[in-house]
Design an enzyme around this catalytic site. Structure first.
Site, short mmCIF file in Angstrom:
data_model
loop_
_atom_site.label_atom_id
_atom_site.label_comp_id
_atom_site.label_asym_id
_atom_site.label_seq_id
_atom_site.Cartn_x
_atom_site.Cartn_y
_atom_site.Cartn_z
N ALA A 260 0.77 -1.25 0.00
CA ALA A 260 0.00 0.00 0.00
C ALA A 260 0.80 1.29 0.00
O ALA A 260 0.29 2.33 -0.42
CB ALA A 260 -0.93 0.00 1.21
N ALA A 261 2.04 1.27 0.50
CA ALA A 261 2.76 2.54 0.67
C ALA A 261 3.20 3.13 -0.67
O ALA A 261 3.55 2.36 -1.57
CB ALA A 261 3.99 2.32 1.55
N PRO A 262 3.16 4.44 -0.84
CA PRO A 262 2.86 5.47 0.15
C PRO A 262 1.36 5.76 0.35
O PRO A 262 1.02 6.71 1.05
CB PRO A 262 3.57 6.70 -0.43
CG PRO A 262 3.52 6.50 -1.91
CD PRO A 262 3.63 5.02 -2.12
N GLY A 263 0.51 4.98 -0.25
CA GLY A 263 -0.91 5.12 0.10
C GLY A 263 -1.76 5.87 -0.91
O GLY A 263 -2.92 6.18 -0.63
N GLY A 264 -1.20 6.14 -2.08
CA GLY A 264 -1.97 6.88 -3.10
C GLY A 264 -3.26 6.15 -3.48
O GLY A 264 -4.34 6.75 -3.52
N LYS A 265 -3.14 4.85 -3.70
CA LYS A 265 -4.33 4.11 -4.15
C LYS A 265 -5.26 3.83 -2.97
O LYS A 265 -6.48 3.85 -3.13
CB LYS A 265 -3.92 2.83 -4.89
CG LYS A 265 -3.10 3.15 -6.14
CD LYS A 265 -2.81 1.94 -6.99
CE LYS A 265 -1.87 2.29 -8.13
NZ LYS A 265 -0.47 2.55 -7.69
N ASP A 282 1.98 -2.91 4.28
CA ASP A 282 3.23 -2.77 3.52
C ASP A 282 4.33 -3.41 4.34
O ASP A 282 4.29 -3.37 5.58
CB ASP A 282 3.56 -1.30 3.25
CG ASP A 282 4.52 -1.15 2.07
OD1 ASP A 282 4.05 -0.86 0.95
OD2 ASP A 282 5.74 -1.35 2.26
N ASP A 327 -0.89 -4.26 -5.81
CA ASP A 327 -0.10 -3.28 -6.59
C ASP A 327 1.36 -3.62 -6.31
O ASP A 327 2.02 -2.95 -5.53
CB ASP A 327 -0.46 -1.87 -6.10
CG ASP A 327 0.14 -0.79 -6.98
OD1 ASP A 327 0.34 -1.04 -8.17
OD2 ASP A 327 0.41 0.32 -6.46
N CYS A 380 3.55 -0.86 -12.38
CA CYS A 380 3.92 0.28 -13.22
C CYS A 380 5.05 -0.19 -14.13
O CYS A 380 6.06 0.49 -14.29
CB CYS A 380 4.28 1.51 -12.40
SG CYS A 380 5.55 1.23 -11.17
C1 LIG Z 1 4.36 -0.03 -6.24
S1 LIG Z 1 4.59 0.36 -4.56
C2 LIG Z 1 2.93 0.56 -4.06
C3 LIG Z 1 2.35 1.91 -4.36
C4 LIG Z 1 1.03 2.13 -3.65
N1 LIG Z 1 0.08 1.10 -3.95
C5 LIG Z 1 0.42 3.47 -3.96
O1 LIG Z 1 -0.43 3.56 -4.83
O2 LIG Z 1 0.80 4.45 -3.32
C6 LIG Z 1 4.98 -1.19 -3.91
C7 LIG Z 1 5.02 -1.28 -2.40
O3 LIG Z 1 5.04 -2.65 -2.07
C8 LIG Z 1 5.79 -2.81 -0.89
N2 LIG Z 1 6.16 -4.24 -0.86
C9 LIG Z 1 7.11 -4.88 -1.57
N3 LIG Z 1 7.08 -6.20 -1.32
C10 LIG Z 1 6.09 -6.39 -0.42
C11 LIG Z 1 5.57 -7.52 0.23
N4 LIG Z 1 6.07 -8.74 0.03
N5 LIG Z 1 4.55 -7.36 1.09
C12 LIG Z 1 4.04 -6.13 1.34
N6 LIG Z 1 4.49 -5.01 0.75
C13 LIG Z 1 5.50 -5.14 -0.12
C14 LIG Z 1 6.93 -1.84 -1.03
O4 LIG Z 1 7.46 -1.50 0.24
C15 LIG Z 1 6.24 -0.67 -1.73
O5 LIG Z 1 5.83 0.28 -0.76
#
Ligand SMILES: C[S@@+](CC[C@H](N)C(=O)[O-])C[C@H]1O[C@@H](n2cnc3c(N)ncnc32)[C@H](O)[C@@H]1O
Length: 444
Positions: A260-265, A282, A327, A380
């Site tokens: 989820a981070a940084p939480g936009g979606k 996250d 995501d 992305c």
């Molecule tokens: C593409 S970013 C997500 C962007 C977010 N959905 C948004 O819209 O703001 C991917 C995120 O997945 C997290 N991540 C990577 N592997 C993960 C896992 N196995 N479990 C949970 N989070 C994970 C990363 O820390 C990162 O914050």
């Protein structure tokens, strides 16, 4: 040893760009992190100097491979690794000469000054000579093939995956990404927001396909945008605004945003349907704080948990979800225009590892979805092995699912599974989406 930046209020923007690039090229840090770190040490820097520092640092990453290609035949011998700072000083000078409207004399002079500031006065003749030679040779970047501005493995992979679109993808990746806003349509109409910004002197257009999106003519600091602090608008690319629409949440639903981070979606999901229970996880604890800040600004709440999507036993309370957003972490090959440091930091052999991680996330999350529920898979990325091939593998291995054909949507390219937006298409970042329905069968 490469000289490391120290706190010094007399830093100039070129020197800060140099120190940021040393962190990216020398230490593998992301440019966003590096700039945040370096700029925090110069709190007195004016807005236009910050903009110049960012422009140079981003530009050198964007054209790193072209600049190195031009530099190589002009070097009698390669820079030693302890002189990486000198090499970057020359690249910064070249970028100003070739891509910015900086006067030749100023670009050379400033580069020589940087050499002195790095306490390498012995190299000022070298830096001066290399840059003057480029001026004499009347070198032009535009005349060079677009492929040269990418590492070989990226341009080959794009050509292999998208033979009919590769040139436009490679060109789009070298453009600057627009600044796009998401409007909270519960609070204000898009037209009202555009008008309010116009009164502030910020011109923008409604996005042609995404009803909540506004594309600014020119990026500007969020603090200048009326409504930002109040949560009326948020910064989010138009392609990223599709996740909430595809999830199609209804009041009362249990929803999981699994990366989820940084939480936009997450924020958008809550703005489109407030009456859901949203669990946002996250695995990176430090990034969880970003979700909290984002949700706080728009006055929304979710259950935030630090957890690994691959190990739900550690964080899942047993309640199944109606909707899951996966995501997943990916190559980010669809957002190179926004993050040009990806060209330098990502490696060919990262991709198989990412594909395995994505697969493990899909496998672990699927049992958490209710029969009749929907999982949206997004990246992305524009690489097929992370996208349509990943979903092809998933449906081959699961009987209780169907993939929505997304026939009625207007955006992106239709793929055998899901849809692919290519970078720059309709002003959007490169994104892939697949919408997977869980059928009512009992076996997983
Ligand atoms: C593409 S970013 C997500 C962007 C977010 N959905 C948004 O819209 O703001 C991917 C995120 O997945 C997290 N991540 C990577 N592997 C993960 C896992 N196995 N479990 C949970 N989070 C994970 C990363 O820390 C990162 O914050």
């Amino acid at each position: 040893m490469i000289s490391q930046p120290a706190v010094n209020r007399t830093y100039n923007p070129r020197q800060l760009a140099l120190h940021s690039l040393l962190l990216v090229i020398g230490k593998g840090r992301s440019l966003d992190d590096a700039l945040a770190n370096i700029l925090a040490k110069s709190p007195d820097l004016e807005g236009r100097d910050i903009a110049l520092c960012r422009e140079i640092a981003n530009g050198v990453c964007r054209y790193y491979y072209v600049l190195k290609h031009l530099l190589k035949p002009r070097l009698r011998k390669a820079f030693k690794s302890k002189d990486l700072d000198l090499e970057i000083i020359v690249l910064i000078g070249m970028y100003q000469l070739l891509m910015m409207r900086v006067d030749d004399h100023a670009a050379v002079n400033e580069s020589v000054k940087l050499t002195l500031r790095q306490k390498k006065s012995w190299a000022k003749g070298l830096v001066n000579g290399l840059l003057r030679q480029l001026i004499r040779d009347e070198v032009s970047i535009e005349a060079l093939a677009t492929d040269i501005s990418y590492p070989d493995w990226i341009s080959h992979k794009i050509r292999a995956d998208w033979p009919d679109h590769s040139t436009e993808i490679l060109q789009a990746g070298n453009q600057r990404a627009p600044m796009t806003l998401r409007v909270d349509l519960n609070q204000i109409t898009r037209e009202q927001q555009i008008e309010r910004m116009r009164e502030q002197g910020i011109t923008a257009d409604a996005h042609p396909l995404i009803e909540s999106a506004i594309v600014l003519d020119k990026p500007c600091p969020v603090s200048k945008i009326e409504g930002f602090e109040l949560g009326l608008v948020s910064v989010q690319d138009a392609a990223a605004q599709l996740a909430a629409e595809l999830l199609d949440c209804k009041p009362g639903m249990q929803v999981l945003d699994a990366c989820a981070a940084p939480g936009g979606k997450s924020a958008h999901i809550l703005q489109t349907c407030e009456a859901v229970t949203l669990v946002a996880i996250d695995k990176d604890e430090s990034r969880l704080a970003l979700i909290e800040q984002n949700l706080h600004r728009i006055d929304q709440q979710a259950h935030l948990k630090c957890g690994n999507a691959i190990q739900p036993d550690d964080w899942h309370d047993g309640v199944l979800f109606d909707r899951i957003l996966a995501d997943v972490p990916c190559s980010a090959s669809g957002v190179i225009r926004r993050h040009p440091d990806i060209k330098l930091l990502r490696r060919d052999d990262d991709i198989p590892n990412l594909v395995l991680q994505q697969r493990a996330i899909l496998l672990a999350l699927w049992p958490l979805l209710k029969p009749g529920g929907v999982m949206v898979y997004s990246t992305c990325s524009i690489f097929k092995d992370e996208n349509e091939q990943q979903i092809a593998w998933f449906i081959d291995n699961h009987k209780n699912c169907t993939v929505n054909r997304l026939n009625s949507v207007q955006w992106g390219h239709k793929r055998p599974f899901g849809r692919q937006i290519l970078p720059g298409q309709e002003c959007m970042d490169g994104f892939y989406y697949a919408k997977i329905h869980k059928t009512m069968m009992k076996t997983d």
